[in-house]
Design a protein around this motif. Structure first.
Motif, PDB file in Angstrom:
ATOM      1  N   GLU A   1       0.727  -1.118   0.267  1.00  0.00           N
ATOM      2  CA  GLU A   1      -0.350  -0.022  -0.482  1.00  0.00           C
ATOM      3  C   GLU A   1       0.705   1.120  -0.070  1.00  0.00           C
ATOM      4  O   GLU A   1       0.487   2.266  -0.469  1.00  0.00           O
ATOM      5  CB  GLU A   1      -1.110   0.173   1.075  1.00  0.00           C
ATOM      6  CG  GLU A   1      -2.379  -1.170   0.787  1.00  0.00           C
ATOM      7  CD  GLU A   1      -2.674  -1.015   2.233  1.00  0.00           C
ATOM      8  OE1 GLU A   1      -3.873  -0.910   2.474  1.00  0.00           O
ATOM      9  OE2 GLU A   1      -2.078  -1.116   3.158  1.00  0.00           O
TER      10      GLU A   1
ATOM     11  N   ILE B   1       3.892   1.260  -1.133  1.00  0.00           N
ATOM     12  CA  ILE B   1       4.357   1.437  -2.794  1.00  0.00           C
ATOM     13  C   ILE B   1       3.443   2.012  -3.447  1.00  0.00           C
ATOM     14  O   ILE B   1       3.892   3.436  -4.408  1.00  0.00           O
ATOM     15  CB  ILE B   1       4.648  -0.109  -3.313  1.00  0.00           C
ATOM     16  CG1 ILE B   1       6.044  -0.289  -1.848  1.00  0.00           C
ATOM     17  CG2 ILE B   1       5.602   0.327  -4.141  1.00  0.00           C
ATOM     18  CD1 ILE B   1       6.508  -1.748  -2.342  1.00  0.00           C
ATOM     19  N   ASN B   2       1.952   1.925  -3.066  1.00  0.00           N
ATOM     20  CA  ASN B   2       1.494   2.188  -4.362  1.00  0.00           C
ATOM     21  C   ASN B   2       0.841   4.395  -4.656  1.00  0.00           C
ATOM     22  O   ASN B   2       0.222   4.442  -5.066  1.00  0.00           O
ATOM     23  CB  ASN B   2      -0.113   1.223  -4.542  1.00  0.00           C
ATOM     24  CG  ASN B   2       0.383   0.096  -5.289  1.00  0.00           C
ATOM     25  OD1 ASN B   2       0.256   0.342  -6.110  1.00  0.00           O
ATOM     26  ND2 ASN B   2      -0.014  -0.861  -5.018  1.00  0.00           N
ATOM     27  N   TYR B   3       0.659   4.243  -2.434  1.00  0.00           N
ATOM     28  CA  TYR B   3       0.463   5.484  -2.055  1.00  0.00           C
ATOM     29  C   TYR B   3       1.298   6.861  -2.404  1.00  0.00           C
ATOM     30  O   TYR B   3       1.249   7.377  -1.903  1.00  0.00           O
ATOM     31  CB  TYR B   3      -0.934   5.108  -1.364  1.00  0.00           C
ATOM     32  CG  TYR B   3      -1.174   5.043  -0.747  1.00  0.00           C
ATOM     33  CD1 TYR B   3      -2.707   4.370  -2.091  1.00  0.00           C
ATOM     34  CD2 TYR B   3      -2.017   4.309  -0.066  1.00  0.00           C
ATOM     35  CE1 TYR B   3      -3.525   4.163  -2.053  1.00  0.00           C
ATOM     36  CE2 TYR B   3      -2.951   3.315   0.749  1.00  0.00           C
ATOM     37  CZ  TYR B   3      -3.879   3.559  -0.821  1.00  0.00           C
ATOM     38  OH  TYR B   3      -5.175   2.818  -0.458  1.00  0.00           O
ATOM     39  N   THR B   4       2.656   6.634  -3.033  1.00  0.00           N
ATOM     40  CA  THR B   4       3.624   7.195  -3.150  1.00  0.00           C
ATOM     41  C   THR B   4       4.074   7.191  -5.168  1.00  0.00           C
ATOM     42  O   THR B   4       3.475   6.674  -5.512  1.00  0.00           O
ATOM     43  CB  THR B   4       4.657   6.841  -2.340  1.00  0.00           C
ATOM     44  OG1 THR B   4       5.218   5.373  -2.604  1.00  0.00           O
ATOM     45  CG2 THR B   4       4.625   7.009  -0.936  1.00  0.00           C
TER      46      THR B   4
END
Lengths: 359, 653
Positions: free
Chosen positions: A234, A236-239
């Motif tokens: 999460e 990784i996907n939110y940055t």
């Protein structure tokens, strides 16, 4: 090359220099900080460049919230001046940078819907964009629910981004996925427009936008890990996978549980006590963010020395103006809450004694 | 016609019981210009007019509610019904009806909206399935396999790479089935042991799984077929719902329109009453009425309320204390378009001359003099008539401009005969008066002469206006007052006496007059102060003032010259018009020397160009001469518009 180099930047450069000289000096900051109460602070501010904005409102209507809203108008004006006088090829960057105010407004409206707030209440929290806004804020709020409100912005660049996140909103009834999607999209677009600039403009724009992006990305990763306790995938996907000095490996390392302090020390030499700050994330993270902001603020001031005919100066000016507004907001809120100086001074970026810096 | 209507100030003291009746009469007559007196309420420590404000707000809210219902049924507000609009209706009496209709409409609309939403959802399913329509696999099988987790869905393209990064630590398969600029249809699968990671990664990358597998089974092609059948039946249902709404439209149209106008007029009346002054047991109503109608209104008011006190004070037009008096211009309807041109510049003050009639005379004359051509003028007149008669739908909003164009066209025809010009040709008939292209010096001199007359008229009008305003300083010492006019005329006389042999007066007389008038203009400020008994006579130091006065005199002299020469453009445009037309005929001859089709095409196109392009430029020049050269001499403006109380506002009629 009629619009490039010295010829393209002659007009904007003189305007930016004037506006830069109008930013509050450290001694101004100190005298504002030392005012006795909110009224004296506002009176003192009326003697600065913020005077015309505050004088637009009658004294009895000048609540702290209203005062903050009025002084924000100055930043909007600076943006407008800079956008209008910048060479055409650089305007997309300035316009996209400016969009973050609208994204903040959009978030504020959506939050207002979630909390059933009145328009009057929400209005005062919005950044005064005037006719530049693309979102019908009042209509959205009055639509009463997030789904209906989102349909009202179907003609704006935000719709596609939000519509991807709407399913998650429907499932989770939380604005978090919408806000994250908006933020990521904003920075992606900003980075793309910066990368499209040619030569010196690109280098100088990266010097300003890059540190801002790094700081945001880093703070997101830390917050998601330390505060929200999100999983590696999460985070990784939110940055964002790109940055100026920060690399994707740094983000992935933080997401995977590596030592955050080491990453920060590498990226921001001179910032210490990170370990201690992260021990108590509730207070530590905001303090760490302040330190990062001070770091980039110093870098932005340094842009004003050296060759001046590039987009770096206008970008640095608007960023510094935003930092100034942030400080003034802290001051106004602190004075309205009758807070003693020693309590709020550590949260100021300007005119601070190094001894008082929040650590 | 030369001045705004004479106005009378009315103050009415009305007992509370008669308030509604009196207001109905005031509004019903449509002649009472209300002045806000509500501030008196708070000054007298009596209960304010909040109840009327509240009622106005309640009517406004009901009006909005009705408008929303009408909007939902696509009903226009229409024109106000002929019934008496000046009586207030009771909210309690009409609100239940409005709510009942609203509920009816809302129910039908909600059903329709739900059906349309469902339709959109089904169509969306089909769109999602189309990229994988040729896969021969029952996709519901992806739902519950024993060892694998499968997610089939759509996600933003920009997140694809990040999703792969986030899954780097586990084995997975991510297939992109279809991709466009924004979205990608993907199939993500991995071991069920990693379900948590896969789901978290998919969710945080905004991978939205297709949710149709729960309700539809089979291959994508089979599901699409089944969805199409659902869509057909839903479309039939939507048709019925639309028919129901159409039925509601016809049954409620008249009712809603009537209700809207009644509520609207009640809102306006309540709003008017909220602006009355509330005294102890009575109300104070203040406003203005045209003096000619005061008597009749007073009679009606006294009949309606036995205890009403009416104080009517006719206003003397002279003097300067008239700035708050509403200005009702009284020009015949035919001059409406030119009156609009005047008010675009400024609305005359109460004591000022209304220049509408002068504008009506001079504007077409100046235009015609610059654009004199029988054929092109006729085209303009026809075009103007078409616009004014609202026959051209797209230009309906410009009807008043149409009148001006038509009148200017007629003036152009008149001058066309005088100049002997027909569609640019000067060979069709002989000029009755003068051919501009052959008499350039003469036409320019005549234009300047006409300008001098118009400017002199401007000076005289300023003197009259100053006289009426009892503004003696302005009357005598203003740059456009008596001394200004004396300076202008003496300079003209000096010029004439020097050039024309046997002129009745010697140049010396005009020189002496010009010096005297020049000195008066130079010292106009202290002289004005002297006349107005204003002290100090000179603001600031004497030295500074003298320098300023010299510069002002110089500027004044330059203005006199430039203003007069400005009218040379009238002659110049008449010449240019002839020249431009000649060019068109030269071009036409070049294209087709034997006067074939090409010749006439060029002539027609050239004439259209002249009518459109030159017509526009001449229009702008005429406007400039009127506004800048003429009006600036005498017209101050700034009058308050006369807006009488009316239950049906003029904009909504």
């Amino acid at each position: 090359m009629l619009t490039g180099g010295a010829s393209g930047y002659a007009a904007i450069h003189s305007r930016v220099r004037v506006m830069y000289s109008e930013l509050l000096a450290p001694q101004d900051g100190a005298s504002l900080r030392d005012t006795a109460d909110l009224n004296s602070l506002l009176e003192s501010l009326k003697n600065t460049v913020y005077g015309p904005y505050l004088n637009r409102v009658e004294d009895k209507e000048l609540t702290p919230r209203r005062a903050v809203s009025e002084i924000k108008s100055r930043t909007a004006d600076i943006y407008l001046t800079v956008i209008h006088s910048a060479p055409a090829r650089t305007r997309p960057v300035l316009i996209q940078l400016f969009r973050h105010f609208e994204i903040d407004n959009l978030k504020a409206v959506l939050r207002g819907i979630m909390t059933n707030s009145s328009w009057e209440r929400v209005r005062d929290t919005l950044f005064p964009l005037g006719s530049l806004t693309l979102i019908p804020a009042q209509q959205m709020l009055e639509a009463g629910n997030v789904e209906a409100a989102v349909t009202l912005i179907s003609a704006t660049p935000y719709y596609d981004t939000i519509s991807h996140a709407m399913k998650r909103y429907a499932d989770e009834q939380s604005l978090f996925p919408l806000e994250v999607a908006l933020d990521l999209d904003y920075w992606r677009k900003l980075w793309t427009t910066v990368k499209q600039l040619p030569g010196q403009d690109r280098t100088q724009a990266l010097r300003i936008i890059g540190p801002l992006l790094d700081m945001n990305n880093l703070m997101w990763a830390m917050r998601y890990r330390v505060y929200h306790r999100l999983s590696e995938e999460e985070i990784i996907n939110y940055t964002l996978p790109f940055g100026y000095h920060m690399r994707d490996e740094d983000i992935r390392a933080i997401a995977a549980g590596a030592n955050i302090a080491r990453v920060i020390e590498r990226l921001y030499p001179g910032i210490s006590n990170v370990e201690a700050l992260l021990q108590e994330p509730e207070q530590g993270l905001p303090k760490l963010e302040l330190q990062l902001q001070r770091f980039v603020r110093r870098q932005f001031n340094s842009v004003f020395t050296g060759y001046p005919f590039h987009i770096g100066l206008p970008l640095a000016l608007v960023a510094l103006s935003e930092f100034e507004i942030q400080d003034l907001t802290v001051l106004i809120e602190a004075k309205s809450a009758h807070m003693p100086n020693e309590k709020f001074t550590p949260y100021l970026l300007m005119g601070t004694n190094p001894d008082n810096i929040a650590t | 016609m030369f001045f705004p209507q004479a106005m009378t100030e009315m103050e009415l003291i009305v007992p509370e019981k008669d308030l509604l009746q009196v207001t109905s009469i005031l509004a019903g007559q449509g002649i009472f210009h209300q002045v806000d007196a509500s501030y008196l309420s708070s000054n007298n420590n009596v209960k304010s007019n909040d109840s009327w404000k509240d009622r106005a707000a309640a009517y406004s809210s009901l009006e909005r509610q009705i408008l929303i219902t009408m909007q939902a049924l696509s009903i226009e507000a229409g024109s106000p019904p002929p019934a008496d609009q000046s009586a207030m209706i009771k909210l309690e009496a009409v609100r239940p009806l409005a709510e009942q209709i609203e509920q009816d409409v809302k129910d039908s609309n909600n059903q329709l909206t739900a059906s349309q939403k469902k339709l959109e959802q089904l169509q969306n399913y089909i769109r999602q399935l189309l990229p994988i329509a040729d896969i021969d696999l029952d996709i519901s099988l992806l739902h519950n396999p024993r060892y694998l987790l499968s997610i089939l869905g759509i996600m933003p393209v920009v997140n694809l790479e990040r999703l792969q990064t986030s899954l780097a630590r586990i084995p997975y398969v991510l297939l992109t089935l279809q991709k466009d600029r924004e979205n990608a249809v993907v199939w993500l699968t991995g071991s069920k042991r990693n379900t948590d990671i896969l789901e978290r990664a998919a969710r945080s990358a905004y991978l939205n799984p297709f949710d149709l597998t729960d309700v539809h089974h089979g291959t994508p092609a089979e599901i699409i077929k089944s969805l199409n059948m659902d869509i057909e039946s839903l479309q039939e249902s939507i048709r019925k719902q639309k028919a129901r709404i159409a039925q509601l439209h016809s049954s409620y149209e008249h009712q809603l329109q009537t209700l809207l106008w009644r509520v609207r007029s009640s809102r306006l009346l309540a709003d008017a009453m909220a602006h009355y002054g509330k005294l102890q047991f009575t109300y104070l109503i203040v406003g203005w009425v045209p003096s000619s109608k005061t008597e009749a209104l007073t009679q009606q008011l006294k009949q309606a309320s036995g205890n009403i006190l009416v104080d009517a004070t006719p206003l003397i037009r002279q003097g300067q204390a008239n700035q708050n008096v509403p200005v009702a211009l009284q020009n015949p309807g035919i001059l409406g378009a030119f009156q609009q041109l005047v008010t675009t510049y400024a609305r005359p003050r109460y004591e000022e001359i209304d220049p509408t009639i002068l504008m009506t005379l001079t504007f077409p004359l100046l235009f015609g003099a610059m654009f004199g051509d029988v054929g092109q003028g006729l085209l303009l007149a026809i075009l103007g008539w078409l616009i004014a008669s609202r026959k051209i739908r797209a230009l309906q909003s410009l009807a008043s401009l149409g009148t001006i164009i038509a009148v200017c066209g007629l003036a152009a025809i008149l001058f066309g005969f005088l100049y002997g010009s027909m569609f640019g040709s000067e060979e069709v008939f002989k000029p009755i008066w003068i051919a501009p292209l052959q008499n350039i010096t003469k036409i320019l001199a005549i234009a300047i002469g006409a300008g001098i007359i118009i400017l002199s008229l401007g000076y005289l009008l300023n003197i009259v206006n100053a006289w009426r305003a009892r503004d003696w300083g302005r009357l005598i010492f203003d740059h456009h007052g008596i001394v200004g006019l004396t300076l202008y005329w003496s300079l003209l006389g000096l010029g004439a006496a020097s050039v024309i042999k046997g002129f009745p007066l010697p140049p010396l007389v005009f020189t002496a007059l010009a010096i005297l008038a020049g000195l008066a203009v130079m010292f106009s400020e202290p002289l004005k102060h002297l006349a107005e008994r204003h002290r100090p006579l000179i603001e600031g130091g004497l030295g500074t003032y003298i320098i300023q006065a010299i510069v002002e005199l110089f500027e004044n002299l330059i203005s006199l010259l430039s203003n007069s020469l400005s009218y040379v453009r009238v002659g110049a445009f008449a010449v240019a018009h002839g020249g431009l037309s000649a060019v068109i005929f030269i071009l036409a001859n070049l294209v087709s020397p034997d006067h074939g089709a090409g010749y006439w095409i060029v002539v027609v196109i050239g004439n259209i160009f002249i009518v459109g392009f030159e017509g526009l430029i001449v229009g702008i020049q005429t406007m400039r001469l009127e506004y800048y050269e003429f009006f600036s001499k005498f017209f101050i403006g700034g009058g308050v518009p006369y807006i009488p109380l009316n239950p049906v506002p003029s904009g909504e009629k």
